[in-house]
Design a protein around this motif. Structure first.
Motif, mmCIF file in Angstrom:
data_model
loop_
_atom_site.group_PDB
_atom_site.id
_atom_site.type_symbol
_atom_site.label_atom_id
_atom_site.label_comp_id
_atom_site.label_asym_id
_atom_site.label_seq_id
_atom_site.Cartn_x
_atom_site.Cartn_y
_atom_site.Cartn_z
ATOM 1 N N CYS A 161 0.843 -1.631 0.049
ATOM 2 C CA CYS A 161 -0.288 -0.418 0.095
ATOM 3 C C CYS A 161 0.910 1.055 0.009
ATOM 4 C CB CYS A 161 -0.916 -0.231 0.946
ATOM 5 S SG CYS A 161 -0.110 -0.252 2.656
ATOM 6 N N ASP A 162 0.076 2.489 -0.384
ATOM 7 C CA ASP A 162 1.127 3.461 -0.455
ATOM 8 C C ASP A 162 1.691 3.474 1.239
ATOM 9 O OD1 ASP A 162 0.052 4.894 -2.531
ATOM 10 O OD2 ASP A 162 -1.273 5.800 -2.101
ATOM 11 N N ASP A 163 1.254 3.750 2.346
ATOM 12 C CA ASP A 163 2.483 4.043 3.440
ATOM 13 C C ASP A 163 3.340 2.897 3.738
ATOM 14 O OD1 ASP A 163 0.319 5.527 3.754
ATOM 15 O OD2 ASP A 163 -0.782 4.885 5.200
ATOM 16 N N CYS A 164 3.350 1.863 3.600
ATOM 17 C CA CYS A 164 4.162 0.729 3.488
ATOM 18 C C CYS A 164 5.538 0.712 2.484
ATOM 19 C CB CYS A 164 3.362 -1.144 3.375
ATOM 20 S SG CYS A 164 2.751 -1.340 5.154
ATOM 21 N N LEU A 165 4.961 1.286 1.872
ATOM 22 C CA LEU A 165 5.801 1.892 0.579
ATOM 23 C C LEU A 165 7.142 3.342 1.200
ATOM 24 C CD1 LEU A 165 7.604 1.086 -2.802
ATOM 25 C CD2 LEU A 165 5.450 3.547 -3.214
ATOM 26 N N THR A 166 5.907 3.972 1.500
ATOM 27 C CA THR A 166 6.355 5.542 1.810
ATOM 28 C C THR A 166 7.580 5.103 3.209
ATOM 29 O OG1 THR A 166 4.999 6.220 3.069
ATOM 30 C CG2 THR A 166 5.047 6.618 0.770
ATOM 31 N N SER A 167 6.674 3.968 4.444
ATOM 32 C CA SER A 167 7.601 3.552 4.570
ATOM 33 C C SER A 167 8.674 2.692 5.305
ATOM 34 C CB SER A 167 6.508 3.319 6.262
ATOM 35 O OG SER A 167 6.451 2.109 6.213
ATOM 36 N N ASP A 168 9.022 1.988 5.105
ATOM 37 C CA ASP A 168 9.550 0.351 4.889
ATOM 38 C C ASP A 168 10.353 0.980 3.514
ATOM 39 O OD1 ASP A 168 8.985 0.760 6.900
ATOM 40 O OD2 ASP A 168 7.176 -1.289 6.527
ATOM 41 N N HIS A 169 10.287 1.011 2.466
ATOM 42 C CA HIS A 169 10.729 0.553 0.916
ATOM 43 C C HIS A 169 11.298 2.456 -0.114
ATOM 44 C CE1 HIS A 169 9.818 -3.109 0.906
ATOM 45 N NE2 HIS A 169 8.687 -2.655 1.568
ATOM 46 N N GLU A 170 10.957 3.167 0.613
ATOM 47 C CA GLU A 170 10.826 4.408 0.291
ATOM 48 C C GLU A 170 12.465 4.647 -1.165
ATOM 49 O OE1 GLU A 170 12.583 8.216 2.819
ATOM 50 O OE2 GLU A 170 10.831 7.096 3.860
ATOM 51 N N ASP A 171 13.474 3.931 -1.134
ATOM 52 C CA ASP A 171 14.440 3.971 -1.356
ATOM 53 C C ASP A 171 14.665 2.608 -2.908
ATOM 54 O OD1 ASP A 171 15.087 1.778 0.138
ATOM 55 O OD2 ASP A 171 17.393 3.031 0.715
ATOM 56 N N HIS A 172 13.454 1.833 -2.998
ATOM 57 C CA HIS A 172 12.756 0.815 -3.807
ATOM 58 C C HIS A 172 12.752 0.830 -5.292
ATOM 59 C CE1 HIS A 172 13.589 -2.198 -0.129
ATOM 60 N NE2 HIS A 172 14.453 -1.789 -0.185
ATOM 61 N N ASP A 173 12.746 0.923 -6.012
ATOM 62 C CA ASP A 173 11.924 0.845 -6.622
ATOM 63 C C ASP A 173 11.002 0.572 -7.064
ATOM 64 O OD1 ASP A 173 13.793 2.386 -8.673
ATOM 65 O OD2 ASP A 173 15.137 0.769 -9.497
ATOM 66 N N ALA A 174 9.798 0.707 -7.365
ATOM 67 C CA ALA A 174 8.032 0.505 -7.349
ATOM 68 C C ALA A 174 7.927 0.799 -8.524
ATOM 69 C CB ALA A 174 7.782 1.229 -6.246
ATOM 70 N N GLU A 175 7.093 -0.181 -8.741
ATOM 71 C CA GLU A 175 5.240 0.531 -10.059
ATOM 72 C C GLU A 175 4.413 0.281 -9.766
ATOM 73 O OE1 GLU A 175 5.048 -2.977 -13.125
ATOM 74 O OE2 GLU A 175 7.230 -2.393 -13.805
ATOM 75 N N GLU A 176 3.436 0.993 -10.399
ATOM 76 C CA GLU A 176 2.390 1.164 -9.340
ATOM 77 C C GLU A 176 1.306 0.387 -10.374
ATOM 78 O OE1 GLU A 176 -1.335 4.999 -9.368
ATOM 79 O OE2 GLU A 176 0.520 5.039 -10.469
ATOM 80 N N ILE A 177 0.645 -0.616 -9.167
ATOM 81 C CA ILE A 177 -0.193 -1.817 -9.694
ATOM 82 C C ILE A 177 -1.797 -0.824 -11.026
ATOM 83 C CG2 ILE A 177 -2.068 -3.224 -8.920
ATOM 84 C CD1 ILE A 177 -0.500 -3.883 -7.020
ATOM 85 N N GLN A 178 -1.319 -1.776 -11.465
ATOM 86 C CA GLN A 178 -3.087 -1.592 -12.935
ATOM 87 C C GLN A 178 -4.542 -2.038 -12.832
ATOM 88 O OE1 GLN A 178 -2.773 1.137 -15.300
ATOM 89 N NE2 GLN A 178 -0.766 1.839 -14.733
ATOM 90 N N TYR A 179 -4.816 -1.517 -11.819
ATOM 91 C CA TYR A 179 -5.902 -2.156 -11.852
ATOM 92 C C TYR A 179 -7.405 -1.919 -12.970
ATOM 93 C CZ TYR A 179 -4.386 -3.416 -6.529
ATOM 94 O OH TYR A 179 -4.390 -3.337 -6.298
#
Length: 179
Positions: A161-179
Motif C-alpha cells: 500500500c502507499d503507507d508501507c511503500l513510503t515507510s519501509d521501501h522508499e528507496d526501492h524501485d516500485a511500479e504502480e499496480i494497474q487495476y
C-alpha cells in the motif's frame, strides 16, 4: 452522422485487464492515444507511442505520436485506417519500456446522442491485490505498488500500500499496480 468505432483494448501480456474505448471515425490517432493513456494510466507528459496494424509492430506503424498530440501519426483519422469489425491493432506506449497493447475493433455503430467521444465505456472487473506487510499485521489493505527490488529477491510480486511503500521501501524501485 459520424460512425463510432468501439474497440476493446488490453495489455498484450495481461489480457484480463481491458478497457472498451469508443471513438468517432473523424477523430485522430492522437485522440485515440490520449484516451489510451487515460484508460491505462500512462503518463501524459512523457514518452512516444504508436499504433500498428496487427503483427507488424516494429516494422511499419501509422507514425509515432508525441504525448501532447504531435508526431507523424497524430493526424491520421480513425476512419482512414480501413478497419473492419474483428480487425486488430497493436499499440505500443513508451518505446523504452515497450508497453504493448492489443486493440480489437468490436463494432462500428452510430453515435449516441449527448455523448462526447472518445470515451471509456466499459472496463474489466477489478481484482484487487493486497499489501503483504499489512496482511502480516492482520489488516486487509489494497495494494497500489509492487516493490521491484523485493519482488526480484522473493521471486514473487511484493505488493504494498502507499503507507508501507513510503515507510519501509522508499528507496526501492516500485511500479504502480494497474487495476
Amino acid at each position: 452522422m459520424e460512425k463510432v468505432y468501439a474497440f476493446k483494448a488490453a495489455f498484450k501480456y495481461r489480457e484480463g485487464l481491458w478497457r472498451r474505448i469508443e471513438i468517432e471515425g473523424g477523430q485522430t490517432l492522437a485522440d485515440f492515444d490520449g484516451i489510451m493513456r487515460e484508460a491505462f494510466n500512462h503518463d501524459t507528459w512523457d514518452h512516444l507511442s504508436e499504433f500498428y496494424p496487427e503483427h507488424t509492430q516494429g516494422m511499419s506503424g501509422f507514425g509515432e505520436i508525441e504525448p501532447h498530440g504531435g508526431g507523424s501519426g497524430a493526424e491520421v483519422r480513425i476512419a482512414d485506417l480501413g478497419l473492419f469489425e474483428g480487425d486488430k491493432l497493436e499499440y505500443v506506449y513508451d518505446f523504452g519500456d515497450n508497453i504493448q497493447h492489443v486493440i480489437t475493433l468490436e463494432e462500428i455503430v452510430g453515435p449516441e446522442s449527448g455523448v462526447r467521444y472518445p470515451r471509456i465505456s466499459d472496463k474489466s472487473k477489478t481484482r484487487k491485490r493486497y499489501c503483504v506487510e499489512c496482511k502480516e499485521m492482520g489488516k486487509k489493505t489494497v495494494a497500489t505498488w509492487i516493490c521491484i527490488e523485493c519482488s526480484e529477491e522473493a521471486g514473487a510480486d511484493i505488493c504494498l500500500c502507499d503507507d508501507c511503500l513510503t515507510s519501509d521501501h522508499e528507496d526501492h524501485d516500485a511500479e504502480e499496480i494497474q487495476y
